[in-house]
Motif scaffolding. Structure first.
Motif, PDB file in Angstrom:
ATOM      1  N   ARG A 138     -25.856  29.940 -27.309  1.00 21.64           N
ATOM      2  CA  ARG A 138     -27.073  31.053 -26.851  1.00 21.64           C
ATOM      3  C   ARG A 138     -27.467  32.023 -27.852  1.00 21.64           C
ATOM      4  O   ARG A 138     -26.295  32.594 -28.471  1.00 21.64           O
ATOM      5  CB  ARG A 138     -26.304  31.850 -25.445  1.00 21.64           C
ATOM      6  CG  ARG A 138     -27.355  32.530 -24.798  1.00 21.64           C
ATOM      7  CD  ARG A 138     -26.715  32.940 -23.561  1.00 21.64           C
ATOM      8  NE  ARG A 138     -27.425  32.859 -22.533  1.00 21.64           N
ATOM      9  CZ  ARG A 138     -27.468  33.154 -21.326  1.00 21.64           C
ATOM     10  NH1 ARG A 138     -26.147  33.618 -20.915  1.00 21.64           N
ATOM     11  NH2 ARG A 138     -28.256  33.071 -20.235  1.00 21.64           N
ATOM     12  N   SER A 176     -29.959  38.133 -26.723  1.00 17.09           N
ATOM     13  CA  SER A 176     -31.139  38.603 -25.776  1.00 17.09           C
ATOM     14  C   SER A 176     -32.053  39.087 -27.015  1.00 17.09           C
ATOM     15  O   SER A 176     -31.706  39.944 -28.070  1.00 17.09           O
ATOM     16  CB  SER A 176     -30.972  39.561 -24.774  1.00 17.09           C
ATOM     17  OG  SER A 176     -30.429  40.648 -25.132  1.00 17.09           O
ATOM     18  N   ARG A 200     -35.165  29.418 -21.659  1.00 19.43           N
ATOM     19  CA  ARG A 200     -34.999  28.921 -20.439  1.00 19.43           C
ATOM     20  C   ARG A 200     -35.098  30.344 -19.814  1.00 19.43           C
ATOM     21  O   ARG A 200     -34.818  31.177 -19.950  1.00 19.43           O
ATOM     22  CB  ARG A 200     -33.414  28.648 -20.062  1.00 19.43           C
ATOM     23  CG  ARG A 200     -32.987  27.393 -20.880  1.00 19.43           C
ATOM     24  CD  ARG A 200     -31.599  26.920 -20.634  1.00 19.43           C
ATOM     25  NE  ARG A 200     -31.277  25.359 -21.329  1.00 19.43           N
ATOM     26  CZ  ARG A 200     -30.370  25.645 -22.013  1.00 19.43           C
ATOM     27  NH1 ARG A 200     -29.485  26.415 -22.001  1.00 19.43           N
ATOM     28  NH2 ARG A 200     -30.381  24.406 -22.498  1.00 19.43           N
ATOM     29  N   GLU A 201     -36.199  30.181 -18.834  1.00 16.64           N
ATOM     30  CA  GLU A 201     -36.492  31.230 -17.799  1.00 16.64           C
ATOM     31  C   GLU A 201     -35.196  31.889 -17.183  1.00 16.64           C
ATOM     32  O   GLU A 201     -34.345  31.244 -16.745  1.00 16.64           O
ATOM     33  CB  GLU A 201     -37.338  31.002 -16.862  1.00 16.64           C
ATOM     34  CG  GLU A 201     -38.204  32.140 -16.349  1.00 16.64           C
ATOM     35  CD  GLU A 201     -39.469  31.722 -15.314  1.00 16.64           C
ATOM     36  OE1 GLU A 201     -39.764  32.306 -14.361  1.00 16.64           O
ATOM     37  OE2 GLU A 201     -40.055  30.381 -15.654  1.00 16.64           O
ATOM     38  N   LYS A 202     -35.490  33.148 -17.594  1.00 15.74           N
ATOM     39  CA  LYS A 202     -34.355  34.068 -17.003  1.00 15.74           C
ATOM     40  C   LYS A 202     -32.859  33.755 -17.585  1.00 15.74           C
ATOM     41  O   LYS A 202     -31.879  34.461 -17.136  1.00 15.74           O
ATOM     42  CB  LYS A 202     -34.279  34.203 -15.509  1.00 15.74           C
ATOM     43  CG  LYS A 202     -35.698  34.338 -14.742  1.00 15.74           C
ATOM     44  CD  LYS A 202     -35.372  35.431 -13.934  1.00 15.74           C
ATOM     45  CE  LYS A 202     -36.741  35.697 -13.084  1.00 15.74           C
ATOM     46  NZ  LYS A 202     -37.301  37.053 -12.913  1.00 15.74           N
ATOM     47  N   SER A 203     -32.857  33.120 -18.698  1.00 15.66           N
ATOM     48  CA  SER A 203     -31.449  32.832 -19.277  1.00 15.66           C
ATOM     49  C   SER A 203     -31.669  33.113 -20.484  1.00 15.66           C
ATOM     50  O   SER A 203     -30.396  33.111 -21.363  1.00 15.66           O
ATOM     51  CB  SER A 203     -31.187  31.429 -19.077  1.00 15.66           C
ATOM     52  OG  SER A 203     -31.002  30.989 -17.729  1.00 15.66           O
ATOM     53  N   GLY A 204     -32.744  33.220 -21.413  1.00 15.76           N
ATOM     54  CA  GLY A 204     -32.674  33.491 -22.955  1.00 15.76           C
ATOM     55  C   GLY A 204     -33.213  32.257 -23.544  1.00 15.76           C
ATOM     56  O   GLY A 204     -33.546  31.176 -22.969  1.00 15.76           O
TER      57      GLY A 204
END
Length: 74
Positions: A35, A38, A69-73
């Motif tokens: 990941r 942000s 990924r939406e709302k996940s970064g």
């Protein structure tokens, strides 16, 4: 992610960041499914605009190096 950005360079900051992340990915230092920070967190850490981070991430996404990924970064 701790790139060294040259604020005096003629190369835009987003391209410097893009190049750094791309090299981290292609060299294997950033593993698949890792990941990324942000947008706001990285902008704050590097003391640059969120838009600059977004431009770099978008270029990486267009070229298939990262996925969002939406709302996940990223």
């Amino acid at each position: 992610i701790t790139p060294v950005l040259d604020y005096d360079s003629k190369k835009p900051l987003y391209l410097q960041l893009y190049s750094y992340i791309k090299s981290e990915i292609t060299s294997g230092r950033l593993e698949a499914d890792s990941r990324l920070p942000s947008l706001r967190a990285l902008a704050s850490n590097l003391k640059i605009s969120v838009t600059t981070i977004e431009l770099a991430y978008n270029q990486l996404a267009v070229e298939g190096y990262i996925t969002g990924r939406e709302k996940s970064g990223y």
